[in-house]
Design an enzyme around this catalytic site. Structure first.
Site, PDB file in Angstrom:
ATOM      1  N   LYS A  85       6.623  17.414  -2.551  1.00 47.88           N
ATOM      2  CA  LYS A  85       6.177  17.042  -1.207  1.00 47.88           C
ATOM      3  C   LYS A  85       6.710  18.030  -0.178  1.00 47.88           C
ATOM      4  O   LYS A  85       7.856  18.467  -0.261  1.00 47.88           O
ATOM      5  CB  LYS A  85       6.656  15.622  -0.864  1.00 47.88           C
ATOM      6  CG  LYS A  85       6.064  14.573  -1.804  1.00 47.88           C
ATOM      7  CD  LYS A  85       6.791  13.251  -1.738  1.00 47.88           C
ATOM      8  CE  LYS A  85       6.265  12.382  -0.626  1.00 47.88           C
ATOM      9  NZ  LYS A  85       6.782  10.981  -0.760  1.00 47.88           N
TER      10      LYS A  85
ATOM     11  N   GLY B 118       0.380  12.922   7.307  1.00 52.75           N
ATOM     12  CA  GLY B 118      -1.051  12.634   7.251  1.00 52.75           C
ATOM     13  C   GLY B 118      -1.625  12.768   5.852  1.00 52.75           C
ATOM     14  O   GLY B 118      -2.800  13.070   5.680  1.00 52.75           O
TER      15      GLY B 118
ATOM     16  N   LYS C  92      10.494  11.512  -8.254  1.00 47.76           N
ATOM     17  CA  LYS C  92       9.760  10.830  -9.313  1.00 47.76           C
ATOM     18  C   LYS C  92       8.417  10.367  -8.762  1.00 47.76           C
ATOM     19  O   LYS C  92       8.339   9.881  -7.629  1.00 47.76           O
ATOM     20  CB  LYS C  92      10.595   9.621  -9.768  1.00 47.76           C
ATOM     21  CG  LYS C  92       9.956   8.785 -10.825  1.00 47.76           C
ATOM     22  CD  LYS C  92      10.204   9.375 -12.196  1.00 47.76           C
ATOM     23  CE  LYS C  92       9.401   8.646 -13.269  1.00 47.76           C
ATOM     24  NZ  LYS C  92       9.171   9.522 -14.435  1.00 47.76           N
ATOM     25  N   TYR C  93       7.357  10.526  -9.542  1.00 50.78           N
ATOM     26  CA  TYR C  93       6.045  10.046  -9.122  1.00 50.78           C
ATOM     27  C   TYR C  93       5.787   8.697  -9.766  1.00 50.78           C
ATOM     28  O   TYR C  93       5.933   8.528 -10.971  1.00 50.78           O
ATOM     29  CB  TYR C  93       4.964  11.048  -9.545  1.00 50.78           C
ATOM     30  CG  TYR C  93       3.568  10.600  -9.168  1.00 50.78           C
ATOM     31  CD1 TYR C  93       3.160  10.600  -7.845  1.00 50.78           C
ATOM     32  CD2 TYR C  93       2.671  10.177 -10.147  1.00 50.78           C
ATOM     33  CE1 TYR C  93       1.887  10.172  -7.487  1.00 50.78           C
ATOM     34  CE2 TYR C  93       1.386   9.748  -9.798  1.00 50.78           C
ATOM     35  CZ  TYR C  93       1.005   9.754  -8.472  1.00 50.78           C
ATOM     36  OH  TYR C  93      -0.252   9.326  -8.116  1.00 50.78           O
TER      37      TYR C  93
ATOM     38  N   LYS D  95      -4.802   5.431   4.860  1.00 43.40           N
ATOM     39  CA  LYS D  95      -4.965   3.980   4.752  1.00 43.40           C
ATOM     40  C   LYS D  95      -6.366   3.532   5.204  1.00 43.40           C
ATOM     41  O   LYS D  95      -6.916   4.090   6.154  1.00 43.40           O
ATOM     42  CB  LYS D  95      -3.915   3.292   5.636  1.00 43.40           C
ATOM     43  CG  LYS D  95      -2.506   3.591   5.180  1.00 43.40           C
ATOM     44  CD  LYS D  95      -1.491   3.283   6.262  1.00 43.40           C
ATOM     45  CE  LYS D  95      -0.122   3.778   5.859  1.00 43.40           C
ATOM     46  NZ  LYS D  95       0.815   3.836   6.996  1.00 43.40           N
TER      47      LYS D  95
ATOM     48  N   GLU E 112       8.423   3.320   5.854  1.00 43.35           N
ATOM     49  CA  GLU E 112       7.482   3.148   4.746  1.00 43.35           C
ATOM     50  C   GLU E 112       8.209   3.177   3.411  1.00 43.35           C
ATOM     51  O   GLU E 112       9.088   4.017   3.194  1.00 43.35           O
ATOM     52  CB  GLU E 112       6.433   4.263   4.769  1.00 43.35           C
ATOM     53  CG  GLU E 112       5.587   4.275   6.027  1.00 43.35           C
ATOM     54  CD  GLU E 112       4.413   5.246   5.967  1.00 43.35           C
ATOM     55  OE1 GLU E 112       3.429   5.002   6.658  1.00 43.35           O
ATOM     56  OE2 GLU E 112       4.486   6.256   5.223  1.00 43.35           O
TER      57      GLU E 112
ATOM     58  N   ASN F 162       8.000   6.669  10.306  1.00 44.86           N
ATOM     59  CA  ASN F 162       7.088   7.117  11.363  1.00 44.86           C
ATOM     60  C   ASN F 162       7.666   6.666  12.690  1.00 44.86           C
ATOM     61  O   ASN F 162       7.832   5.464  12.928  1.00 44.86           O
ATOM     62  CB  ASN F 162       5.693   6.540  11.164  1.00 44.86           C
ATOM     63  CG  ASN F 162       5.004   7.137   9.943  1.00 44.86           C
ATOM     64  OD1 ASN F 162       4.398   6.431   9.162  1.00 44.86           O
ATOM     65  ND2 ASN F 162       5.125   8.434   9.751  1.00 44.86           N
TER      66      ASN F 162
ATOM     67  N   ARG G  74       6.724   6.266  15.742  1.00 43.62           N
ATOM     68  CA  ARG G  74       5.672   6.061  16.747  1.00 43.62           C
ATOM     69  C   ARG G  74       5.001   4.719  16.489  1.00 43.62           C
ATOM     70  O   ARG G  74       5.308   4.053  15.511  1.00 43.62           O
ATOM     71  CB  ARG G  74       4.624   7.168  16.615  1.00 43.62           C
ATOM     72  CG  ARG G  74       4.105   7.228  15.171  1.00 43.62           C
ATOM     73  CD  ARG G  74       2.952   8.150  14.977  1.00 43.62           C
ATOM     74  NE  ARG G  74       2.743   8.474  13.583  1.00 43.62           N
ATOM     75  CZ  ARG G  74       2.105   7.727  12.699  1.00 43.62           C
ATOM     76  NH1 ARG G  74       1.600   6.558  13.062  1.00 43.62           N
ATOM     77  NH2 ARG G  74       1.961   8.115  11.450  1.00 43.62           N
TER      78      ARG G  74
HETATM   79  P1  ADP Z   1       2.468  11.309   4.636  1.00 42.95           P
HETATM   80  O1  ADP Z   1       3.613  11.630   5.530  1.00 42.95           O
HETATM   81  O2  ADP Z   1       1.584  12.488   4.450  1.00 42.95           O
HETATM   82  O3  ADP Z   1       1.767  10.031   4.973  1.00 42.95           O
HETATM   83  P2  ADP Z   1       3.957   9.897   2.538  1.00 42.95           P
HETATM   84  O4  ADP Z   1       5.236  10.413   2.043  1.00 42.95           O
HETATM   85  O5  ADP Z   1       3.999   8.742   3.495  1.00 42.95           O
HETATM   86  O6  ADP Z   1       3.116  11.097   3.185  1.00 42.95           O
HETATM   87  O7  ADP Z   1       3.031   9.490   1.319  1.00 42.95           O
HETATM   88  C1  ADP Z   1       1.694   9.109   1.502  1.00 42.95           C
HETATM   89  C2  ADP Z   1       1.162   8.440   0.258  1.00 42.95           C
HETATM   90  O8  ADP Z   1       1.341   9.272  -0.890  1.00 42.95           O
HETATM   91  C3  ADP Z   1       1.844   7.131  -0.116  1.00 42.95           C
HETATM   92  O9  ADP Z   1       1.327   6.025   0.577  1.00 42.95           O
HETATM   93  C4  ADP Z   1       1.570   7.062  -1.610  1.00 42.95           C
HETATM   94  O10 ADP Z   1       0.256   6.610  -1.838  1.00 42.95           O
HETATM   95  C5  ADP Z   1       1.642   8.513  -2.044  1.00 42.95           C
HETATM   96  N1  ADP Z   1       2.993   8.878  -2.550  1.00 42.95           N
HETATM   97  C6  ADP Z   1       3.971   9.514  -1.865  1.00 42.95           C
HETATM   98  N2  ADP Z   1       5.076   9.679  -2.630  1.00 42.95           N
HETATM   99  C7  ADP Z   1       4.799   9.136  -3.846  1.00 42.95           C
HETATM  100  C8  ADP Z   1       5.541   8.962  -5.077  1.00 42.95           C
HETATM  101  N3  ADP Z   1       6.785   9.403  -5.219  1.00 42.95           N
HETATM  102  N4  ADP Z   1       4.921   8.331  -6.104  1.00 42.95           N
HETATM  103  C9  ADP Z   1       3.638   7.874  -5.970  1.00 42.95           C
HETATM  104  N5  ADP Z   1       2.904   8.002  -4.852  1.00 42.95           N
HETATM  105  C10 ADP Z   1       3.458   8.620  -3.788  1.00 42.95           C
END
Ligand code: ADP
Length: 444
Positions: free
Chosen positions: A158, A164, A201-202, A237, A275, A289, A291
């Site tokens: 990431k 977003g 971890k995913y 979402k 989150e 977030n 905001r």
């Molecule tokens: P953003 O800041 O772009 O919204 P997030 O970190 O909030 O990114 O992640 C957005 C979405 O990505 C999550 O709601 C989830 O669906 C997926 N996601 C993020 N990290 C993981 C993870 N470790 N394992 C599985 N899904 C993930």
């Protein structure tokens, strides 16, 4: 209290802020790009100022023009809405330097939480559970490989500066890692001007559950329970609800307390959201977030607290008039994001709306800046309305959402209303069996 607030945004959220200001007796200044002159936020604000041409970078992201607009209109505060500059530490700092109150957290908190790797580290230190992975950014592909071996595949790379739903890459085997690392780094660099990546971890089928936080400048931090936002497409979402059908009362309390602990550890004094991913009974911090969020109305519906007003009052230095123990969940609420897009291919469908007939009746709220004759510009996001319902139970919400969707008439552009209707009839959705993978079955 403020006398006049400039709203550095457009669309439904700009209007939402105007409604809150009117109820608080505060004057409003709308800003708009050339193409937004006929927008409702321009019509309903007390004053309006053009801040540049259509492309966001020249108007809604143009700090110099926004500050100039605030100065000529004598606004004493700026509400940034969501998106655009709402999470820009630079903007918050410039507001501060110009003696204009930024309605949000300090520039320092925005910067800390905006760096997702740093945010994760900070939350971990406050005792908030996080997914196993790197402690901060990983410097090289080799380091990422080592870390991936340790936590076990699949992993996700990431972008520290991501947002977003952009800048993420799932890696399933060690053979893929090197290329994925290079590509994700290059992508992060070109999209966010910062190539840093972290690894964790995913989870294959987690739920996305987030907690609404509210703080004030007197050291109080509370939570307003959770929202379930697992129905997503490409990490965006689509449907949100509160409370989450997955949680027991004990889990709900624990999650809320954990989120408050995290927010309090950074001295949080406004509205924000923490989150989490939820999997097999456990929560893991994902990001904060700093905001107001698109989906805030579902929380307003179950708590009876106007979050935008609360945010403005907190920014003005007022003390919260309620405590955690005063808050109770009343009923259930659900939101469908109505986007101008092809319901099957999900491609944007900008254009002129010829008919716009919104549903009403008991328990229905529509947050929108659209009307018949309104032109949905290709320059901005495709959200045209938020259809929000409330009911005693989740079952009531489902039936109410269905009848509301059926009587929502939008012509001239395509919308995802048909897709929302299909979801309302989905057996898993009805049973509350949700995950971030839910939408995959609807993709062609
Ligand atoms: P953003 O800041 O772009 O919204 P997030 O970190 O909030 O990114 O992640 C957005 C979405 O990505 C999550 O709601 C989830 O669906 C997926 N996601 C993020 N990290 C993981 C993870 N470790 N394992 C599985 N899904 C993930």
């Amino acid at each position: 209290m403020f006398r006049k607030i400039l709203i550095a945004n457009r669309g439904e959220i700009a209007l939402r802020v105007i409604w809150a200001c009117k109820e608080l007796g505060i004057k409003t200044v709308a800003v708009h790009s050339d193409v937004d002159i006929d927008s409702l936020h321009v019509r309903f604000a007390d004053e309006n100022i053009c801040i540049g041409p259509a492309p966001s970078r020249d108007s809604y992201l143009n700090i110099t023009n926004l500050i100039a607009a605030a100065e000529v209109s004598n606004a004493d505060a700026i509400h940034p809405g969501y998106g655009f500059l709402s999470e820009s530490a630079e903007f918050a700092q410039v507001c501060d330097a110009c003696n204009i109150t930024f309605i949000g957290p300090s520039a320092q908190t925005i910067a800390l939480m905006g760096n997702k790797a740093e945010a994760k580290r900070t939350m971990k230190a406050a005792g908030v559970p996080v997914l196993p992975g790197s402690d901060g950014p990983v410097a090289t592909a080799d380091e990422a490989k080592e870390m991936a071996e340790e936590v076990g595949y699949p992993v996700i790379l990431k972008a520290s500066a991501g947002g977003g739903g952009k800048g993420m890459r799932v890696v399933r085997t060690k053979e893929e890692l090197e290329t994925a690392f290079q590509m994700a780094g290059a992508e992060a660099n070109s999209s966010f001007g910062n190539g840093d990546l972290y690894l964790e971890k995913y989870l294959e089928e987690p739920r996305h559950i987030e907690v609404q936080i509210l703080g004030d400048k007197h050291g109080n931090v509370i939570h307003l329970f959770e929202r379930e936002c697992s129905i997503q497409r490409r990490h965006q979402k689509l449907i949100e609800e509160a409370p989450s059908p997955a949680l027991s009362e004990i889990q709900r309390r624990e999650l809320g307390e954990t989120a408050v602990r995290g927010a309090a550890s950074v001295g949080y004094y406004t509205a924000g959201t923490i989150e989490f991913l939820y999997d097999k009974g456990k929560f893991y911090f994902m990001e904060m977030n700093t905001r107001i969020q698109v989906e805030h109305p579902v929380t307003e519906n179950i708590t009876n607290i106007d979050l935008v007003k609360a945010q403005i009052m907190a920014a003005a230095g007022e003390k919260m008039t309620y405590k955690q123990k005063d808050l109770k969940i009343a009923g259930h609420s659900m939101e469908c994001r109505i986007n101008a897009e092809d319901p099957i291919r999900f491609t944007p469908s900008p254009g002129k709306i010829t008919t716009f007939c919104t549903p009403g009746g008991p328990g229905v709220r529509v947050d929108t800046a659209a009307y018949a004759g309104y032109f949905v510009s290709p320059h901005y996001d495709s959200l045209v309305a938020k259809l929000v319902v409330r009911g005693h139970t989740r079952g009531d919400c489902l039936m109410r959402m269905k009848r509301a969707l059926e009587s929502f008439v939008v012509e001239g552009i395509k919308t995802n209303i048909p897709m929302h209707l299909k979801i309302m009839d989905d057996e898993d959705f009805k049973a509350g069996k949700l995950s971030t993978k839910f939408m995959e079955r609807y993709l062609v």
